[in-house]
Design a protein around this motif. Structure first.
Motif, PDB file in Angstrom:
ATOM      1  N   LEU A  29      -4.264   7.039   0.705  1.00  0.00           N
ATOM      2  CA  LEU A  29      -5.467   6.386   1.201  1.00  0.00           C
ATOM      3  C   LEU A  29      -6.294   5.827   0.039  1.00  0.00           C
ATOM      4  O   LEU A  29      -6.756   4.679   0.082  1.00  0.00           O
ATOM      5  CB  LEU A  29      -6.302   7.376   2.021  1.00  0.00           C
ATOM      6  CG  LEU A  29      -7.580   6.824   2.658  1.00  0.00           C
ATOM      7  CD1 LEU A  29      -7.256   5.697   3.630  1.00  0.00           C
ATOM      8  CD2 LEU A  29      -8.345   7.938   3.372  1.00  0.00           C
ATOM      9  N   ARG A  30      -6.471   6.627  -0.996  1.00  0.00           N
ATOM     10  CA  ARG A  30      -7.216   6.158  -2.164  1.00  0.00           C
ATOM     11  C   ARG A  30      -6.544   4.932  -2.782  1.00  0.00           C
ATOM     12  O   ARG A  30      -7.206   3.941  -3.094  1.00  0.00           O
ATOM     13  CB  ARG A  30      -7.327   7.269  -3.207  1.00  0.00           C
ATOM     14  CG  ARG A  30      -8.299   8.388  -2.857  1.00  0.00           C
ATOM     15  CD  ARG A  30      -8.451   9.354  -4.022  1.00  0.00           C
ATOM     16  NE  ARG A  30      -9.395  10.407  -3.707  1.00  0.00           N
ATOM     17  CZ  ARG A  30      -9.049  11.595  -3.200  1.00  0.00           C
ATOM     18  NH1 ARG A  30      -7.768  11.863  -2.951  1.00  0.00           N
ATOM     19  NH2 ARG A  30      -9.968  12.505  -2.932  1.00  0.00           N
ATOM     20  N   GLN A  31      -5.221   5.012  -2.954  1.00  0.00           N
ATOM     21  CA  GLN A  31      -4.506   3.915  -3.607  1.00  0.00           C
ATOM     22  C   GLN A  31      -4.552   2.632  -2.794  1.00  0.00           C
ATOM     23  O   GLN A  31      -4.681   1.532  -3.345  1.00  0.00           O
ATOM     24  CB  GLN A  31      -3.052   4.310  -3.887  1.00  0.00           C
ATOM     25  CG  GLN A  31      -2.365   3.384  -4.879  1.00  0.00           C
ATOM     26  CD  GLN A  31      -3.090   3.366  -6.222  1.00  0.00           C
ATOM     27  OE1 GLN A  31      -3.331   4.407  -6.832  1.00  0.00           O
ATOM     28  NE2 GLN A  31      -3.460   2.176  -6.682  1.00  0.00           N
ATOM     29  N   MET A  32      -4.471   2.765  -1.474  1.00  0.00           N
ATOM     30  CA  MET A  32      -4.568   1.589  -0.605  1.00  0.00           C
ATOM     31  C   MET A  32      -5.844   0.815  -0.875  1.00  0.00           C
ATOM     32  O   MET A  32      -5.830  -0.401  -1.087  1.00  0.00           O
ATOM     33  CB  MET A  32      -4.603   2.019   0.868  1.00  0.00           C
ATOM     34  CG  MET A  32      -3.292   2.307   1.498  1.00  0.00           C
ATOM     35  SD  MET A  32      -3.543   2.603   3.262  1.00  0.00           S
ATOM     36  CE  MET A  32      -4.077   0.985   3.785  1.00  0.00           C
ATOM     37  N   PHE A  33      -6.964   1.521  -0.843  1.00  0.00           N
ATOM     38  CA  PHE A  33      -8.236   0.836  -0.986  1.00  0.00           C
ATOM     39  C   PHE A  33      -8.483   0.374  -2.417  1.00  0.00           C
ATOM     40  O   PHE A  33      -9.113  -0.665  -2.644  1.00  0.00           O
ATOM     41  CB  PHE A  33      -9.377   1.705  -0.467  1.00  0.00           C
ATOM     42  CG  PHE A  33      -9.505   1.651   1.022  1.00  0.00           C
ATOM     43  CD1 PHE A  33     -10.099   0.559   1.640  1.00  0.00           C
ATOM     44  CD2 PHE A  33      -9.003   2.661   1.811  1.00  0.00           C
ATOM     45  CE1 PHE A  33     -10.201   0.487   3.020  1.00  0.00           C
ATOM     46  CE2 PHE A  33      -9.098   2.596   3.195  1.00  0.00           C
ATOM     47  CZ  PHE A  33      -9.698   1.508   3.799  1.00  0.00           C
ATOM     48  N   LEU A  34      -7.965   1.102  -3.403  1.00  0.00           N
ATOM     49  CA  LEU A  34      -8.094   0.648  -4.788  1.00  0.00           C
ATOM     50  C   LEU A  34      -7.276  -0.631  -5.008  1.00  0.00           C
ATOM     51  O   LEU A  34      -7.741  -1.563  -5.680  1.00  0.00           O
ATOM     52  CB  LEU A  34      -7.655   1.741  -5.756  1.00  0.00           C
ATOM     53  CG  LEU A  34      -8.580   2.952  -5.831  1.00  0.00           C
ATOM     54  CD1 LEU A  34      -7.968   4.034  -6.715  1.00  0.00           C
ATOM     55  CD2 LEU A  34      -9.971   2.556  -6.344  1.00  0.00           C
ATOM     56  N   ASP A  35      -6.065  -0.680  -4.439  1.00  0.00           N
ATOM     57  CA  ASP A  35      -5.249  -1.895  -4.550  1.00  0.00           C
ATOM     58  C   ASP A  35      -5.927  -3.062  -3.845  1.00  0.00           C
ATOM     59  O   ASP A  35      -5.937  -4.192  -4.348  1.00  0.00           O
ATOM     60  CB  ASP A  35      -3.861  -1.669  -3.948  1.00  0.00           C
ATOM     61  CG  ASP A  35      -2.987  -0.752  -4.790  1.00  0.00           C
ATOM     62  OD1 ASP A  35      -3.354  -0.459  -5.942  1.00  0.00           O
ATOM     63  OD2 ASP A  35      -1.933  -0.319  -4.284  1.00  0.00           O
ATOM     64  N   PHE A  36      -6.491  -2.788  -2.680  1.00  0.00           N
ATOM     65  CA  PHE A  36      -7.181  -3.831  -1.921  1.00  0.00           C
ATOM     66  C   PHE A  36      -8.402  -4.326  -2.698  1.00  0.00           C
ATOM     67  O   PHE A  36      -8.691  -5.521  -2.752  1.00  0.00           O
ATOM     68  CB  PHE A  36      -7.591  -3.285  -0.556  1.00  0.00           C
ATOM     69  CG  PHE A  36      -8.084  -4.338   0.386  1.00  0.00           C
ATOM     70  CD1 PHE A  36      -7.206  -5.233   0.972  1.00  0.00           C
ATOM     71  CD2 PHE A  36      -9.427  -4.439   0.693  1.00  0.00           C
ATOM     72  CE1 PHE A  36      -7.656  -6.216   1.846  1.00  0.00           C
ATOM     73  CE2 PHE A  36      -9.885  -5.419   1.566  1.00  0.00           C
ATOM     74  CZ  PHE A  36      -8.990  -6.309   2.142  1.00  0.00           C
ATOM     75  N   ARG A  37      -9.115  -3.401  -3.321  1.00  0.00           N
ATOM     76  CA  ARG A  37     -10.291  -3.776  -4.118  1.00  0.00           C
ATOM     77  C   ARG A  37      -9.885  -4.681  -5.274  1.00  0.00           C
ATOM     78  O   ARG A  37     -10.563  -5.667  -5.573  1.00  0.00           O
ATOM     79  CB  ARG A  37     -10.992  -2.517  -4.632  1.00  0.00           C
ATOM     80  CG  ARG A  37     -12.194  -2.788  -5.540  1.00  0.00           C
ATOM     81  CD  ARG A  37     -12.926  -1.493  -5.854  1.00  0.00           C
ATOM     82  NE  ARG A  37     -14.011  -1.702  -6.802  1.00  0.00           N
ATOM     83  CZ  ARG A  37     -13.935  -1.399  -8.097  1.00  0.00           C
ATOM     84  NH1 ARG A  37     -12.833  -0.837  -8.604  1.00  0.00           N
ATOM     85  NH2 ARG A  37     -14.971  -1.623  -8.901  1.00  0.00           N
ATOM     86  N   GLU A  38      -8.772  -4.370  -5.944  1.00  0.00           N
ATOM     87  CA  GLU A  38      -8.328  -5.207  -7.057  1.00  0.00           C
ATOM     88  C   GLU A  38      -8.026  -6.627  -6.597  1.00  0.00           C
ATOM     89  O   GLU A  38      -8.379  -7.598  -7.272  1.00  0.00           O
ATOM     90  CB  GLU A  38      -7.094  -4.586  -7.727  1.00  0.00           C
ATOM     91  CG  GLU A  38      -7.404  -3.399  -8.613  1.00  0.00           C
ATOM     92  CD  GLU A  38      -8.415  -3.709  -9.703  1.00  0.00           C
ATOM     93  OE1 GLU A  38      -8.287  -4.764 -10.369  1.00  0.00           O
ATOM     94  OE2 GLU A  38      -9.360  -2.920  -9.883  1.00  0.00           O
ATOM     95  N   ALA A  49       0.787  -1.230   0.000  1.00  0.00           N
ATOM     96  CA  ALA A  49       0.000   0.000   0.000  1.00  0.00           C
ATOM     97  C   ALA A  49       0.820   1.281   0.000  1.00  0.00           C
ATOM     98  O   ALA A  49       0.277   2.353  -0.144  1.00  0.00           O
ATOM     99  CB  ALA A  49      -0.907   0.012   1.234  1.00  0.00           C
ATOM    100  N   GLN A  50       2.113   1.190   0.179  1.00  0.00           N
ATOM    101  CA  GLN A  50       2.878   2.423   0.334  1.00  0.00           C
ATOM    102  C   GLN A  50       2.879   3.283  -0.929  1.00  0.00           C
ATOM    103  O   GLN A  50       2.717   4.472  -0.873  1.00  0.00           O
ATOM    104  CB  GLN A  50       4.323   2.087   0.736  1.00  0.00           C
ATOM    105  CG  GLN A  50       4.453   1.569   2.153  1.00  0.00           C
ATOM    106  CD  GLN A  50       4.164   2.632   3.199  1.00  0.00           C
ATOM    107  OE1 GLN A  50       4.060   3.804   2.897  1.00  0.00           O
ATOM    108  NE2 GLN A  50       4.012   2.204   4.432  1.00  0.00           N
ATOM    109  N   LEU A  73     -14.567   6.563  -2.039  1.00  0.00           N
ATOM    110  CA  LEU A  73     -13.254   6.976  -1.534  1.00  0.00           C
ATOM    111  C   LEU A  73     -13.178   8.482  -1.341  1.00  0.00           C
ATOM    112  O   LEU A  73     -12.577   8.958  -0.368  1.00  0.00           O
ATOM    113  CB  LEU A  73     -12.153   6.514  -2.493  1.00  0.00           C
ATOM    114  CG  LEU A  73     -11.811   5.026  -2.399  1.00  0.00           C
ATOM    115  CD1 LEU A  73     -10.942   4.602  -3.575  1.00  0.00           C
ATOM    116  CD2 LEU A  73     -11.088   4.740  -1.085  1.00  0.00           C
ATOM    117  N   ASP A  74     -13.752   9.237  -2.259  1.00  0.00           N
ATOM    118  CA  ASP A  74     -13.784  10.692  -2.094  1.00  0.00           C
ATOM    119  C   ASP A  74     -14.513  11.068  -0.808  1.00  0.00           C
ATOM    120  O   ASP A  74     -14.087  11.967  -0.070  1.00  0.00           O
ATOM    121  CB  ASP A  74     -14.478  11.357  -3.292  1.00  0.00           C
ATOM    122  CG  ASP A  74     -13.640  11.303  -4.560  1.00  0.00           C
ATOM    123  OD1 ASP A  74     -12.426  11.041  -4.467  1.00  0.00           O
ATOM    124  OD2 ASP A  74     -14.214  11.506  -5.650  1.00  0.00           O
TER     125      ASP A  74
END
Length: 200
Positions: free
Chosen positions: A76-85, A64-65, A182-183
């Motif tokens: 924060l956005r990227q963390m959850f987008l990566d997790f979603r993928e 997530a970094q 996320l927004d």
């Protein structure tokens, strides 16, 4: 080929995504591995251990970094987008995992990165666990709804009595819905009353 824990978890993942968590048994797993069922127990004690290991295999791919120097909002956005993928790649396993409190542990990279992001956002230490838990509950709730088709069904409901039902959302539309959530999550952190905003 000798049995290994990683090999067991990889085959378990394949079986889970084909038939679901409930259909997985140690006997079926042994058959898929072309192994004696009893030999599995030298590596994993039971089905729950297999599920934990399979979830760990998926979770180990989470990073997530992202690039250094990103604003906390983008992290924060990227963390959850990566997790979603990851979840969309393993929907049956993740649907099973995400409803269990023990799935997220304090030493998981996801939790460590999330709390670090929230510290960077200016939240005081005592507020971080509560905000992190709220974000996890909100965004994983959306994710479970997406994995199970619930949010797609809700999105077809008519917007007003007597109006026509909508078409089910496409993948790009689901992506846009995830970004919308996320927004809202980022705005919630930005407007947290205990937050100390960063100086320009």
């Amino acid at each position: 080929m000798p049995l290994t824990e990683d090999g067991i978890y990889d085959v378990a993942l394949r079986l889970i995504e084909a038939d679901g968590v409930e259909a997985l048994t140690m006997r079926k797993l042994a058959t898929a591995l072309d192994a004696n069922p009893m030999s599995l127990y030298h590596h994993v004690p039971n089905k729950e251990a297999v599920l934990r290991g399979a979830a760990g295999r998926v979770g180990s791919r989470f990073g997530a970094q992202g690039p250094e120097g990103l604003p906390w909002q983008d992290r924060l956005r990227q963390m959850f987008l990566d997790f979603r993928e990851l979840a969309l790649e393993h929907p049956k396993l993740m649907t099973y995992c995400l409803v269990r409190a023990e799935y997220i542990q304090p030493d998981d990279s996801f939790w460590l990165d999330l709390t670090d992001v929230l510290a960077s956002a200016g939240l005081p230490v005592e507020e971080i666990p509560r905000v992190a838990a709220t974000l996890c509950a909100t965004l994983t709730g959306l994710l479970i709804s997406e994995l199970t088709g619930v949010v797609q069904q809700w999105a077809t409901l008519p917007s007003a009595p007597g109006s026509d039902a909508c078409l089910a959302p496409t993948r790009p539309e689901l992506d846009a819905m995830a970004h919308f959530a996320l927004d809202a999550a980022v705005a919630g952190v930005e407007n947290h009353p205990a937050r100390v905003p960063e100086r320009d």
